[in-house]
Design a protein around this motif. Structure first.
Motif, PDB file in Angstrom:
ATOM      1  N   VAL A   6      36.049  90.150 -53.336  1.00  0.00           N
ATOM      2  CA  VAL A   6      37.109  91.075 -53.753  1.00  0.00           C
ATOM      3  C   VAL A   6      37.705  90.639 -55.089  1.00  0.00           C
ATOM      4  CG1 VAL A   6      39.371  92.032 -53.178  1.00  0.00           C
ATOM      5  CG2 VAL A   6      37.622  91.814 -51.396  1.00  0.00           C
ATOM      6  N   LYS A   7      37.880  89.332 -55.269  1.00  0.00           N
ATOM      7  CA  LYS A   7      38.411  88.822 -56.538  1.00  0.00           C
ATOM      8  C   LYS A   7      37.463  89.135 -57.691  1.00  0.00           C
ATOM      9  CE  LYS A   7      40.945  85.011 -54.365  1.00  0.00           C
ATOM     10  NZ  LYS A   7      41.050  83.530 -54.222  1.00  0.00           N
ATOM     11  N   LEU A   8      36.167  88.994 -57.449  1.00  0.00           N
ATOM     12  CA  LEU A   8      35.188  89.284 -58.491  1.00  0.00           C
ATOM     13  C   LEU A   8      35.209  90.764 -58.854  1.00  0.00           C
ATOM     14  CD1 LEU A   8      32.853  88.697 -60.369  1.00  0.00           C
ATOM     15  CD2 LEU A   8      31.308  88.763 -58.396  1.00  0.00           C
ATOM     16  N   LEU A   9      35.211  91.633 -57.847  1.00  0.00           N
ATOM     17  CA  LEU A   9      35.242  93.072 -58.108  1.00  0.00           C
ATOM     18  C   LEU A   9      36.536  93.470 -58.819  1.00  0.00           C
ATOM     19  CD1 LEU A   9      33.720  94.325 -54.747  1.00  0.00           C
ATOM     20  CD2 LEU A   9      32.685  94.563 -57.008  1.00  0.00           C
ATOM     21  N   THR A  10      37.621  92.787 -58.486  1.00  0.00           N
ATOM     22  CA  THR A  10      38.894  93.037 -59.167  1.00  0.00           C
ATOM     23  C   THR A  10      38.797  92.666 -60.639  1.00  0.00           C
ATOM     24  OG1 THR A  10      40.165  92.670 -57.128  1.00  0.00           O
ATOM     25  CG2 THR A  10      41.353  92.450 -59.217  1.00  0.00           C
ATOM     26  N   ASP A  11      38.164  91.526 -60.929  1.00  0.00           N
ATOM     27  CA  ASP A  11      37.988  91.110 -62.328  1.00  0.00           C
ATOM     28  C   ASP A  11      37.185  92.148 -63.112  1.00  0.00           C
ATOM     29  OD1 ASP A  11      39.400  88.789 -61.951  1.00  0.00           O
ATOM     30  OD2 ASP A  11      37.635  87.528 -61.674  1.00  0.00           O
ATOM     31  N   ILE A  12      36.102  92.641 -62.503  1.00  0.00           N
ATOM     32  CA  ILE A  12      35.273  93.644 -63.189  1.00  0.00           C
ATOM     33  C   ILE A  12      36.067  94.932 -63.396  1.00  0.00           C
ATOM     34  CG2 ILE A  12      33.187  95.058 -63.035  1.00  0.00           C
ATOM     35  CD1 ILE A  12      31.936  92.793 -61.357  1.00  0.00           C
ATOM     36  N   PHE A  31      35.931  96.945 -50.182  1.00  0.00           N
ATOM     37  CA  PHE A  31      35.893  95.638 -49.540  1.00  0.00           C
ATOM     38  C   PHE A  31      37.284  95.073 -49.294  1.00  0.00           C
ATOM     39  CE2 PHE A  31      31.511  95.943 -50.941  1.00  0.00           C
ATOM     40  CZ  PHE A  31      30.840  95.474 -49.817  1.00  0.00           C
ATOM     41  N   ALA A  32      38.241  95.435 -50.118  1.00  0.00           N
ATOM     42  CA  ALA A  32      39.619  94.999 -49.883  1.00  0.00           C
ATOM     43  C   ALA A  32      40.160  95.617 -48.595  1.00  0.00           C
ATOM     44  CB  ALA A  32      40.500  95.387 -51.066  1.00  0.00           C
ATOM     45  N   GLY A  33      39.633  96.774 -48.214  1.00  0.00           N
ATOM     46  CA  GLY A  33      40.096  97.448 -47.009  1.00  0.00           C
ATOM     47  C   GLY A  33      39.423  96.986 -45.731  1.00  0.00           C
ATOM     48  N   ARG A  34      38.429  96.138 -45.851  1.00  0.00           N
ATOM     49  CA  ARG A  34      37.742  95.644 -44.655  1.00  0.00           C
ATOM     50  C   ARG A  34      38.525  94.484 -44.030  1.00  0.00           C
ATOM     51  NH1 ARG A  34      31.185  95.905 -45.732  1.00  0.00           N
ATOM     52  NH2 ARG A  34      31.157  98.008 -46.626  1.00  0.00           N
ATOM     53  N   THR A  35      38.597  94.480 -42.725  1.00  0.00           N
ATOM     54  CA  THR A  35      39.337  93.416 -42.039  1.00  0.00           C
ATOM     55  C   THR A  35      38.562  92.108 -42.025  1.00  0.00           C
ATOM     56  OG1 THR A  35      38.420  94.156 -39.915  1.00  0.00           O
ATOM     57  CG2 THR A  35      40.571  95.046 -40.565  1.00  0.00           C
ATOM     58  N   LYS A  36      37.225  92.190 -42.112  1.00  0.00           N
ATOM     59  CA  LYS A  36      36.407  90.991 -42.100  1.00  0.00           C
ATOM     60  C   LYS A  36      35.210  91.182 -43.015  1.00  0.00           C
ATOM     61  CE  LYS A  36      34.752  87.590 -38.731  1.00  0.00           C
ATOM     62  NZ  LYS A  36      34.503  87.334 -37.284  1.00  0.00           N
ATOM     63  N   ILE A  37      34.985  90.210 -43.883  1.00  0.00           N
ATOM     64  CA  ILE A  37      33.853  90.278 -44.800  1.00  0.00           C
ATOM     65  C   ILE A  37      32.932  89.096 -44.532  1.00  0.00           C
ATOM     66  CG2 ILE A  37      33.117  90.348 -47.210  1.00  0.00           C
ATOM     67  CD1 ILE A  37      35.874  91.348 -47.961  1.00  0.00           C
ATOM     68  N   LEU A  38      31.688  89.404 -44.210  1.00  0.00           N
ATOM     69  CA  LEU A  38      30.712  88.360 -43.894  1.00  0.00           C
ATOM     70  C   LEU A  38      29.469  88.531 -44.756  1.00  0.00           C
ATOM     71  CD1 LEU A  38      30.886  88.511 -39.983  1.00  0.00           C
ATOM     72  CD2 LEU A  38      32.010  86.842 -41.469  1.00  0.00           C
TER      73      LEU A  38
END
Length: 228
Positions: A166-172, A206-213
């Motif tokens: 999520v941090k990476l996508l936010t940077d982009i 992805f920020a809206g997902r409760t769990k990221i695997l």
């Protein structure tokens, strides 16, 4: 003649192993592995028993020197990273350089890589695709490198963990929110997911997902591909 085989192995689906890779594993004297436990599971699955030695990022220089000594003795050695093609964001480069400098042949045994797997289905890659792999973990350095890559105008491929996706996508998105991105999660595995959208759309997804695997590969399209 003794030599070192650099062997690509599956990134998830064991069915992706090549016949040649199995032949090499069966024929060599010793197998060097990034994680001997991981490679042992692969070999056991295919009924292969060979002596294993460790060659990981933390001991690659020392392991390379040991492998050179084995090659000097006339032994044949294969090297496999945990998954994919060695040297592609995995150990292997130091080993290959050391063996080459020692005068022994290096034989590539091509296999799977997340880079080529995702690029093959991303579309609109054009003739130039930059492989970057993992970015710096420090936020400032990571965002600075993302900016540099976006400014090239070329497509590029990144690897990322579920903890920082999520941090990476936010940077982009902060720099070019409309840049097209294709994400491959858990490529070739049971829960494989390939999803496309703008950087901003995927950030929100992805920020809206409760769990990221899972392990992530990102194909960031070039500006020319985005216009098409």
């Amino acid at each position: 003649m003794s030599g070192l085989y650099i062997v690509g192995t599956p990134i998830g689906n064991l069915g992706d192993i090549t016949y040649r890779a199995l032949e090499i594993f069966r024929s060599v004297d010793i197998i060097a592995a990034e994680d001997t436990r991981h490679t042992l599971q692969l070999l056991t699955h295919f009924g292969i028993k060979k002596p294993l030695i460790s060659c990981r990022a933390q001991n690659e220089k020392e392991a390379a020197e040991r492998i050179v000594r084995l090659l000097d003795e006339g032994k044949t050695v294969a090297f496999a990273s945990d998954a994919g093609t060695p040297g592609i964001s995995d150990p292997g480069a130091v080993l290959a350089d050391t063996v080459r400098r020692a005068g022994h042949p290096l034989i590539p045994v091509p296999g799977v890589s997340a880079f080529t797997a995702l690029t093959s289905v991303a579309g609109s890659g054009g003739k130039t695709v930059i492989f970057e792999g993992f970015l710096p973990q420090k936020p400032g350095k990571r965002k600075s490198r993302v900016k540099e890559l976006l400014e090239t105008g070329w497509a590029f491929v990144l690897y990322e963990s579920p903890f920082r996706i999520v941090k990476l996508l936010t940077d982009i998105a902060d720099i070019e929110y409309e840049r097209r991105v294709v994400i491959g999660r858990e490529l070739t595995k049971l829960h494989e997911e390939i999803i496309e959208g703008t950087a901003a759309e995927l950030r929100d997804e992805f920020a809206g997902r409760t769990k990221i695997l899972g392990e992530f590969t990102l194909f960031v399209a070039g500006k020319k591909a985005q216009i098409l």
